[in-house]
Design an enzyme around this catalytic site. Sequence first.
Site, mmCIF file in Angstrom:
data_model
loop_
_atom_site.group_PDB
_atom_site.id
_atom_site.type_symbol
_atom_site.label_atom_id
_atom_site.label_comp_id
_atom_site.label_asym_id
_atom_site.label_seq_id
_atom_site.Cartn_x
_atom_site.Cartn_y
_atom_site.Cartn_z
ATOM 1 N N CYS A 2 62.250 56.089 11.885
ATOM 2 C CA CYS A 2 62.889 57.396 11.916
ATOM 3 C C CYS A 2 63.301 57.761 10.490
ATOM 4 O O CYS A 2 63.873 56.956 9.770
ATOM 5 C CB CYS A 2 64.104 57.483 12.815
ATOM 6 S SG CYS A 2 63.725 57.240 14.541
ATOM 7 N N ARG A 27 58.020 56.733 8.135
ATOM 8 C CA ARG A 27 59.079 56.031 8.872
ATOM 9 C C ARG A 27 58.975 56.236 10.383
ATOM 10 O O ARG A 27 59.735 55.654 11.156
ATOM 11 C CB ARG A 27 60.445 56.510 8.389
ATOM 12 C CG ARG A 27 60.685 56.259 6.920
ATOM 13 C CD ARG A 27 62.023 56.796 6.507
ATOM 14 N NE ARG A 27 63.103 56.044 7.060
ATOM 15 C CZ ARG A 27 63.666 54.980 6.506
ATOM 16 N NH1 ARG A 27 63.227 54.543 5.339
ATOM 17 N NH2 ARG A 27 64.662 54.360 7.076
ATOM 18 N N TRP A 73 60.463 57.655 15.454
ATOM 19 C CA TRP A 73 59.708 56.513 15.982
ATOM 20 C C TRP A 73 60.502 56.084 17.208
ATOM 21 O O TRP A 73 61.602 55.550 17.101
ATOM 22 C CB TRP A 73 59.652 55.399 14.945
ATOM 23 C CG TRP A 73 58.801 54.227 15.341
ATOM 24 C CD1 TRP A 73 57.455 54.106 15.192
ATOM 25 C CD2 TRP A 73 59.256 53.003 15.930
ATOM 26 N NE1 TRP A 73 57.044 52.874 15.659
ATOM 27 C CE2 TRP A 73 58.128 52.181 16.124
ATOM 28 C CE3 TRP A 73 60.500 52.518 16.326
ATOM 29 C CZ2 TRP A 73 58.201 50.911 16.681
ATOM 30 C CZ3 TRP A 73 60.574 51.253 16.882
ATOM 31 C CH2 TRP A 73 59.430 50.463 17.053
ATOM 32 N N ASN A 97 69.209 57.983 12.777
ATOM 33 C CA ASN A 97 68.277 56.870 12.613
ATOM 34 C C ASN A 97 69.052 55.597 12.917
ATOM 35 O O ASN A 97 70.097 55.353 12.322
ATOM 36 C CB ASN A 97 67.745 56.827 11.178
ATOM 37 C CG ASN A 97 66.930 55.579 10.920
ATOM 38 O OD1 ASN A 97 66.317 55.034 11.836
ATOM 39 N ND2 ASN A 97 66.934 55.102 9.692
ATOM 40 N N GLY A 98 68.553 54.804 13.846
ATOM 41 C CA GLY A 98 69.227 53.562 14.214
ATOM 42 C C GLY A 98 69.204 53.409 15.722
ATOM 43 O O GLY A 98 68.412 54.061 16.407
ATOM 44 N N GLU A 462 46.722 37.778 7.176
ATOM 45 C CA GLU A 462 47.000 39.141 6.707
ATOM 46 C C GLU A 462 45.790 40.058 6.953
ATOM 47 O O GLU A 462 45.945 41.223 7.340
ATOM 48 C CB GLU A 462 47.368 39.101 5.211
ATOM 49 C CG GLU A 462 47.590 40.451 4.564
ATOM 50 C CD GLU A 462 48.686 41.292 5.210
ATOM 51 O OE1 GLU A 462 49.438 40.784 6.042
ATOM 52 O OE2 GLU A 462 48.769 42.489 4.887
ATOM 53 N N LYS A 466 46.009 43.431 9.133
ATOM 54 C CA LYS A 466 45.656 44.721 8.535
ATOM 55 C C LYS A 466 44.608 45.431 9.374
ATOM 56 O O LYS A 466 44.718 46.625 9.652
ATOM 57 C CB LYS A 466 45.142 44.470 7.109
ATOM 58 C CG LYS A 466 45.280 45.570 6.169
ATOM 59 C CD LYS A 466 46.641 45.749 5.536
ATOM 60 C CE LYS A 466 47.798 45.190 6.209
ATOM 61 N NZ LYS A 466 49.098 45.342 5.645
ATOM 62 N N GLU A 469 46.163 46.670 12.612
ATOM 63 C CA GLU A 469 47.078 47.798 12.368
ATOM 64 C C GLU A 469 46.350 49.123 12.227
ATOM 65 O O GLU A 469 46.756 50.116 12.809
ATOM 66 C CB GLU A 469 47.822 47.570 11.042
ATOM 67 C CG GLU A 469 49.163 46.912 11.115
ATOM 68 C CD GLU A 469 49.792 46.795 9.733
ATOM 69 O OE1 GLU A 469 49.194 46.163 8.841
ATOM 70 O OE2 GLU A 469 50.892 47.334 9.549
ATOM 71 N N HIS A 485 39.038 24.074 18.596
ATOM 72 C CA HIS A 485 40.064 23.678 19.565
ATOM 73 C C HIS A 485 40.432 24.806 20.523
ATOM 74 O O HIS A 485 41.501 24.768 21.123
ATOM 75 C CB HIS A 485 41.310 23.166 18.836
ATOM 76 C CG HIS A 485 41.048 21.949 18.012
ATOM 77 N ND1 HIS A 485 40.670 20.735 18.574
ATOM 78 C CD2 HIS A 485 41.034 21.747 16.669
ATOM 79 C CE1 HIS A 485 40.474 19.845 17.615
ATOM 80 N NE2 HIS A 485 40.682 20.444 16.455
ATOM 81 N N LYS A 585 56.800 52.280 9.095
ATOM 82 C CA LYS A 585 56.809 51.388 7.928
ATOM 83 C C LYS A 585 58.102 50.584 7.813
ATOM 84 O O LYS A 585 58.072 49.404 7.504
ATOM 85 C CB LYS A 585 56.587 52.203 6.653
ATOM 86 C CG LYS A 585 56.333 51.325 5.452
ATOM 87 C CD LYS A 585 55.645 52.063 4.367
ATOM 88 C CE LYS A 585 55.300 51.158 3.214
ATOM 89 N NZ LYS A 585 54.213 50.207 3.523
HETATM 90 C C1 G6P Z 1 56.536 46.955 9.526
HETATM 91 C C2 G6P Z 1 55.390 47.499 8.706
HETATM 92 C C3 G6P Z 1 54.630 46.358 8.052
HETATM 93 C C4 G6P Z 1 55.587 45.499 7.225
HETATM 94 C C5 G6P Z 1 56.765 45.000 8.068
HETATM 95 C C6 G6P Z 1 57.847 44.362 7.219
HETATM 96 O O1 G6P Z 1 56.061 46.273 10.632
HETATM 97 O O2 G6P Z 1 54.521 48.265 9.517
HETATM 98 O O3 G6P Z 1 53.632 46.877 7.192
HETATM 99 O O4 G6P Z 1 54.895 44.409 6.713
HETATM 100 O O5 G6P Z 1 57.375 46.109 8.743
HETATM 101 O O6 G6P Z 1 58.402 45.340 6.357
HETATM 102 P P1 G6P Z 1 59.185 44.998 5.049
HETATM 103 O O7 G6P Z 1 59.636 46.332 4.522
HETATM 104 O O8 G6P Z 1 60.335 44.127 5.438
HETATM 105 O O9 G6P Z 1 58.261 44.306 4.128
#
Ligand code: G6P
Length: 590
Positions: A2, A27, A73, A97-98, A462, A466, A469, A485, A585
């Site tokens: 948010c 956000r 969000w 936001n929160g 990662e 990615k 996502e 396994h 994010k």
């Molecule tokens: C969210 C984002 C990710 C990020 C994670 C941690 O899930 O979508 O891309 O890696 O938060 O965020 P930070 O700001 O703590 O690195």
Amino acid sequence: MCGITGYAGGGNAAEQVFEGLKRLEYRGYDSAGMAIIKPSGEVSVVKKQGKVDVLKPYVADMRGAIGMGHTRWATHGKPSDINAHPHFAGGIYVVHNGIIENYAELRQQLQSAGETFISETDSEVIAHLIKLNYGGNLLVALRTTVKMLKGSYALMVIREGEPQIAVAKRRSSLILGYGDGENFCASDRPALAGKCKRVSILEDGDFALITAQKIEIFDENLNPVNRPKIENTLTSEKLDLHGCPHYMLKELREVPQTVKNTYSSFAGIGEKLKEVFKGTKRVIFLGCGTAYHAGLIGKKYFEAFARVPAEAENAGEFRYKNPVITKGTVVFAVTQSGETADTIEAVILAKSLGAKVIAVTNVIHSAISRHADIVVPVSAGAEICVAATKSYAGQIAALYLCALTFAGKDASSKEYKQLDALCPVLENTLKEINVYTLAHMCACSNGVYFLGRGFDYAVALEGSLKLKEVSYIAGEGYPAGELKHGTLALIDGNTVSVVLITDEELASKSVSAVEQVLSRGGKVAVITCLPAVAKALKNKAEVISLPGCNKFLSPLVTAIAVQELAYRTAVILGRDPDKPRNLAKSVTVE
Ligand code: G6P
């Protein structure tokens, strides 16, 4: 998670708020809304399901000099027009936001007192409470209200007929911007980029009143308080796409500069870091998502360079496991935004148990920094795409330098110089990488598995995250040795296995994994910086050859390959890589 933004000034508030929301869209982007105080004192509101652009047709008609907005969000209540903010009751309008943890009981009490609710959100209770608590002073009503709330909030409130915005903050970030005849407030800096020269960051428990003429900040008892005014270095130019179709691609191209800047900014903190490291017997890396994956690499650096026991753990798991913190434990909090609730709460817990805390973050003045003994900067600049790219590289570079420092190596060491010398290699990798064929293979597949050993395994995790996502293709990352396994059962002609091979000593083992997948009819791609491996497999698999580099720095090179692959696959499938569905994010709720 948010984004909220407010404006008070001579300009057109609706345009300013709309622009601020566009810049905060990373956000959250399932619905958006604005409330603008008209010259008559009445408030006009628009709120809609969808991305911020759904508000565009209304901006021109919403005249007024003061206003606020929200991009959502969803946490409580599905994305819908009704659940979008602002929420209102009796002339009080709120963006939040929160999370309000005790909203259900408050809602029940308010309903018993005759209040009618129209949304399913936790936030709507705030508007009703302020309405009932209002006795002629908005700030006092806001303070009385937040004392009744459990949870986290960055709140902006306006009231019909009052030319001001009242704000309150606890555990969700809120910054204020000082303009010329106009003032701003927002969840995060991009909203204020190029708008004002100075900003203040509110602390937990703070309140503020914002008008066109001034910003007044108050502590939790409503006593006036000063918060440092810091230079607003973020310009709107830095938020431009610079001709790139997406932020993800633009930010991927900024990886070499990020590594260079992180390297330079580290020079200023080496000595202080040595002080913090004194007496360290054990190191724990905490983070979420990509940041956790960077922590996995940090762990390997500390083990390899300093032979110190090191662990990496998902911050959300760490918090609830009754962790063992022994004397001499240092916790690294790795977080791009510095706002991730799980990471912050884990750090608070570790600190209370006696750990020292090192924050590795891209936002120096973020919430995490207040809990840290030292902040190690990741100098990636603003990262707008929800999927982290350049910040991951910056985190790896910062952790590499931290581990070298711990091991007693300084800028004259060959390992330091190797990082500095890597930037041209990263530039070349970006210029020459071609993953189009592999991206098409992934786009047509039923699942993509990323395999590797050692550092390659960390990057495999990662790479898989990615791709999931931004392309929504299922898959997983796992150690190449684990294939036999269990996961081998998933392999068929509709799957793609992407095998990372950068470590000469482990190469033959990983090549065995390639053969195991091929003999079950699976499609294979190999990402390697070893010419012998590329040569041996070129007729059996899709081979992506990368420039050679030592194994400790290989994650920076292979990360470019897996990030580029995720980006290209998303584009082929017509996804928006900058705003993947269901994600945000900055995740400021647990
Ligand atoms: C969210 C984002 C990710 C990020 C994670 C941690 O899930 O979508 O891309 O890696 O938060 O965020 P930070 O700001 O703590 O690195």
